[in-house]
Design a protein around this motif. Sequence first.
Motif, short mmCIF file in Angstrom:
data_model
loop_
_atom_site.label_atom_id
_atom_site.label_comp_id
_atom_site.label_asym_id
_atom_site.label_seq_id
_atom_site.Cartn_x
_atom_site.Cartn_y
_atom_site.Cartn_z
N ASP A 1 0.92 -0.71 -0.24
CA ASP A 1 -0.15 -0.03 0.07
C ASP A 1 0.85 1.54 -0.21
O ASP A 1 0.52 2.34 -0.50
CB ASP A 1 -1.15 0.01 1.21
N PHE A 2 2.11 1.14 0.39
CA PHE A 2 3.40 2.41 1.31
C PHE A 2 3.58 2.70 -0.69
O PHE A 2 3.44 3.64 -0.93
CB PHE A 2 4.08 2.43 1.54
N LEU A 3 3.84 1.41 -1.40
CA LEU A 3 3.83 1.61 -2.39
C LEU A 3 3.84 2.17 -3.63
O LEU A 3 3.24 2.94 -4.31
CB LEU A 3 4.61 0.61 -2.94
N ALA A 4 2.25 1.72 -3.50
CA ALA A 4 1.00 2.13 -3.91
C ALA A 4 0.59 3.67 -3.69
O ALA A 4 0.05 4.01 -5.01
CB ALA A 4 -0.32 1.21 -4.27
N LEU A 5 1.36 4.30 -2.73
CA LEU A 5 0.43 5.82 -2.65
C LEU A 5 1.78 6.78 -3.12
O LEU A 5 1.51 7.37 -4.14
CB LEU A 5 0.34 5.91 -0.79
N HIS A 6 3.12 5.77 -2.77
CA HIS A 6 4.02 7.23 -3.23
C HIS A 6 5.52 6.12 -4.01
O HIS A 6 6.41 7.33 -4.29
CB HIS A 6 4.93 7.10 -1.61
#
Length: 422
Positions: A147-152
């Motif tokens: 999720d972090f990679l998808a956001l940032h």
Amino acid sequence: MSTIVILGGAAPEGAGHGRDLSLRALRQFKARGSRVVVTDTEEALAAAPEYASLADETHVVDYTDPDSCVTWALEYRRRHAVDAVTGFREYSVVAVAEVAAALGLSGNLPELVRMVRTKDACRRTLGDLGFRQPASALCSTVEDIEDFLALHGGPAVVKPRDAAGSEGVVRIDTPREAADALAVAGRGGDRGLVLVEEFVEGPEFSVEGIFAGGSPYALAVTRKLLAPGTFVEAGHTTPVELPGRSHEEIAHEATRALKALGLTHGVFHVECWLTDRGPVLGEVHVRPGGDWLHAMVEWAHPALELFGSLHDDLLGHPVILPGPPTRGASVRFVVPEPGLVVGIEGWDELTGRPDLIHAELTAAAGDVVGPAASSGDRVGTVCLGAASADAADTAVETLLRDVKVRTAPAGSAKTSKREHDA
């Protein structure tokens, strides 16, 4: 006569910069007329018997256990006055703050030390105070990291919340790498949280300094070199001077952050990246930098006694701060290819030089060298002083060109077919 307690102050032969740092501090404290009480684990004190002769007292205390340190300190004070407490290890700084608070001595507030030691809490606090910070999040599962990679976007860095020495730090570029990174940084998703943050593009630096009268004073800006493909530090050079006086901007940002955080005492080491937006602060440490930076800073300031200055400040004495650094120093670490050590060349010719601050090789033929996953995986050190940082850089790189730690695949019957230089 003042009494100073050093929590975690013993270091045996082979402890590298930690041993040199501890001995310098003890001797500089003693030279100023103070009684010095050294505490450490039973194993550390047994392995470093010279501390018993240099210190006025030694006591067995676990410096990683703040409650035990406070209990011991309160009991010790019933028999003898204590005027200051300090410590130089990453895992002793919380105990130092807790003991200082319990005894009413000079020191940083314990809650502030715990905050800067917890990487995500320090990131959050610095961001709230308006300092540039990479986006970050605490994660406990592979899905959290995805999720972090998808956001940032990527790349990102996955690391433990409070480790040191680059241990457990992993770069990931795609979600496919999340599971392996979580296993390395968090020892499995069911055992705790890891910090995931944006990968910051830009050269890395650190600011070395000391507090005096409650204010931080930058002594030098240091350039950091990383071993290729890792987060393991392969070398440092100090002091650096950058185009456009960017080194002054880095020093100012670090000291401004220390003031904003409310820190007031000790030797400090603040890490940062220099980006096209300006300095982006990394980790904040209320202890000296490792990797011989304490010795390099003293070399750069010939009249400076770093720990003597700390001693004076903790006791409320005036501290004579040095002017700009007048010399330079550089350190490089030997990081060979993984495998069986089959030969070492050039090391004997290197030792004995008058400009060496320190040279040490811990590998020998027949040892097996693993991948460089933390600073503990480095097998040699060459630290050199010169008239300038550029001269030190040139000299240490020249010396290391002739040092070769040759390795071959571990377990190979024929070791001569795949040899690598350090």
